[in-house]
Design a protein around this motif. Structure first.
Motif, PDB file in Angstrom:
ATOM      1  N   GLN A   1       7.181  -8.431  -6.767  1.00 43.59           N
ATOM      2  CA  GLN A   1       7.593  -9.466  -5.820  1.00 43.59           C
ATOM      3  C   GLN A   1       6.542  -9.654  -4.724  1.00 43.59           C
ATOM      4  O   GLN A   1       6.209 -10.785  -4.365  1.00 43.59           O
ATOM      5  N   LEU A   2       6.035  -8.532  -4.203  1.00 42.28           N
ATOM      6  CA  LEU A   2       5.021  -8.619  -3.150  1.00 42.28           C
ATOM      7  C   LEU A   2       3.739  -9.266  -3.668  1.00 42.28           C
ATOM      8  O   LEU A   2       3.108 -10.056  -2.964  1.00 42.28           O
ATOM      9  N   LYS A   3       3.336  -8.938  -4.902  1.00 43.51           N
ATOM     10  CA  LYS A   3       2.149  -9.558  -5.495  1.00 43.51           C
ATOM     11  C   LYS A   3       2.325 -11.066  -5.571  1.00 43.51           C
ATOM     12  O   LYS A   3       1.401 -11.826  -5.260  1.00 43.51           O
ATOM     13  N   SER A   4       3.498 -11.499  -5.985  1.00 42.72           N
ATOM     14  CA  SER A   4       3.769 -12.927  -6.116  1.00 42.72           C
ATOM     15  C   SER A   4       3.594 -13.626  -4.765  1.00 42.72           C
ATOM     16  O   SER A   4       2.938 -14.665  -4.673  1.00 42.72           O
TER      17      SER A   4
ATOM     18  N   GLY B   1       0.818  -1.219   0.000  1.00 44.19           N
ATOM     19  CA  GLY B   1       0.000   0.000   0.000  1.00 44.19           C
ATOM     20  C   GLY B   1       0.847   1.262   0.000  1.00 44.19           C
ATOM     21  O   GLY B   1       0.558   2.216  -0.727  1.00 44.19           O
ATOM     22  N   ARG B   2       1.910   1.267   0.818  1.00 39.23           N
ATOM     23  CA  ARG B   2       2.798   2.436   0.850  1.00 39.23           C
ATOM     24  C   ARG B   2       3.508   2.605  -0.496  1.00 39.23           C
ATOM     25  O   ARG B   2       3.651   3.732  -0.991  1.00 39.23           O
ATOM     26  N   LEU B   3       3.952   1.500  -1.078  1.00 37.15           N
ATOM     27  CA  LEU B   3       4.608   1.560  -2.384  1.00 37.15           C
ATOM     28  C   LEU B   3       3.644   2.084  -3.446  1.00 37.15           C
ATOM     29  O   LEU B   3       4.032   2.870  -4.314  1.00 37.15           O
ATOM     30  N   ASN B   4       2.402   1.646  -3.371  1.00 40.88           N
ATOM     31  CA  ASN B   4       1.405   2.080  -4.349  1.00 40.88           C
ATOM     32  C   ASN B   4       1.151   3.587  -4.230  1.00 40.88           C
ATOM     33  O   ASN B   4       1.047   4.286  -5.233  1.00 40.88           O
ATOM     34  N   ALA B   5       1.089   4.079  -3.001  1.00 36.91           N
ATOM     35  CA  ALA B   5       0.902   5.520  -2.787  1.00 36.91           C
ATOM     36  C   ALA B   5       2.097   6.299  -3.342  1.00 36.91           C
ATOM     37  O   ALA B   5       1.923   7.324  -4.017  1.00 36.91           O
ATOM     38  N   ARG B   6       3.301   5.817  -3.090  1.00 35.59           N
ATOM     39  CA  ARG B   6       4.504   6.493  -3.594  1.00 35.59           C
ATOM     40  C   ARG B   6       4.566   6.431  -5.117  1.00 35.59           C
ATOM     41  O   ARG B   6       5.001   7.381  -5.765  1.00 35.59           O
TER      42      ARG B   6
ATOM     43  N   LEU C   1       7.840  -0.665  -9.002  1.00 36.20           N
ATOM     44  CA  LEU C   1       7.109  -1.683  -9.761  1.00 36.20           C
ATOM     45  C   LEU C   1       7.722  -3.070  -9.567  1.00 36.20           C
ATOM     46  O   LEU C   1       6.992  -4.059  -9.444  1.00 36.20           O
ATOM     47  N   GLN C   2       9.054  -3.139  -9.515  1.00 37.64           N
ATOM     48  CA  GLN C   2       9.724  -4.424  -9.288  1.00 37.64           C
ATOM     49  C   GLN C   2       9.388  -4.969  -7.902  1.00 37.64           C
ATOM     50  O   GLN C   2       9.095  -6.148  -7.740  1.00 37.64           O
TER      51      GLN C   2
END
Length: 134
Positions: free
Chosen positions: A116-119, A31-36, A111-112
């Motif tokens: 990894q987190l999605k996987s 979530g934090r990565l998505n916001a950034r 994105l990378q």
């Protein structure tokens, strides 16, 4: 839980996996990565617009008559010859492009990491978790 299509998941599709602390940390990190990521994209759009404006100003200066021009910096105006103003514009474009390049690199890194987190998260929760932008 609703899937990305908005339909309810069937019992077979739901994951009964318990959310562990590690899972919650990964979800929060995503979530934090998505916001950034969204911030980076917005900043990049603003920078690209500024670069375009500076390029346009530089082009206009090149087509000038050699007179002095007024350069607006913040709330002040400075009188410069066209050559100095053109040099300023070119330096500013270079500086802005470096910032844009850094943001593009950061976007790729995010994105990378999200991939990894999605996987990990989709492997654990299957269709019970939605990590896609809507």
């Amino acid at each position: 839980m609703a899937s990305s299509a908005g339909a309810m998941l069937t019992r077979e599709e739901e994951s009964e996996a318990e959310v562990r602390r590690e899972d919650q940390e990964n979800i929060n990190k995503f979530g934090r990565l998505n916001a950034r990521l969204h911030e980076c994209r917005e900043e990049l759009a603003v920078l690209k617009k500024k670069i375009e404006q500076m390029d346009d100003a530089s082009t206009e200066l090149m087509m000038g008559t050699g007179d002095s021009v007024m350069l607006n910096l913040g709330n002040a105006f400075f009188e410069l010859c066209e050559e100095e103003a053109t040099e300023f514009c070119e330096e500013e474009v270079t500086r802005l492009q470096q910032q844009a390049d850094k943001l593009e690199e950061e976007e790729e890194e995010i994105l990378q990491e999200q991939k990894q987190l999605k996987s990990v998260l989709y492997g654990r929760f299957g269709k019970s978790i939605n990590l896609e932008d809507s």
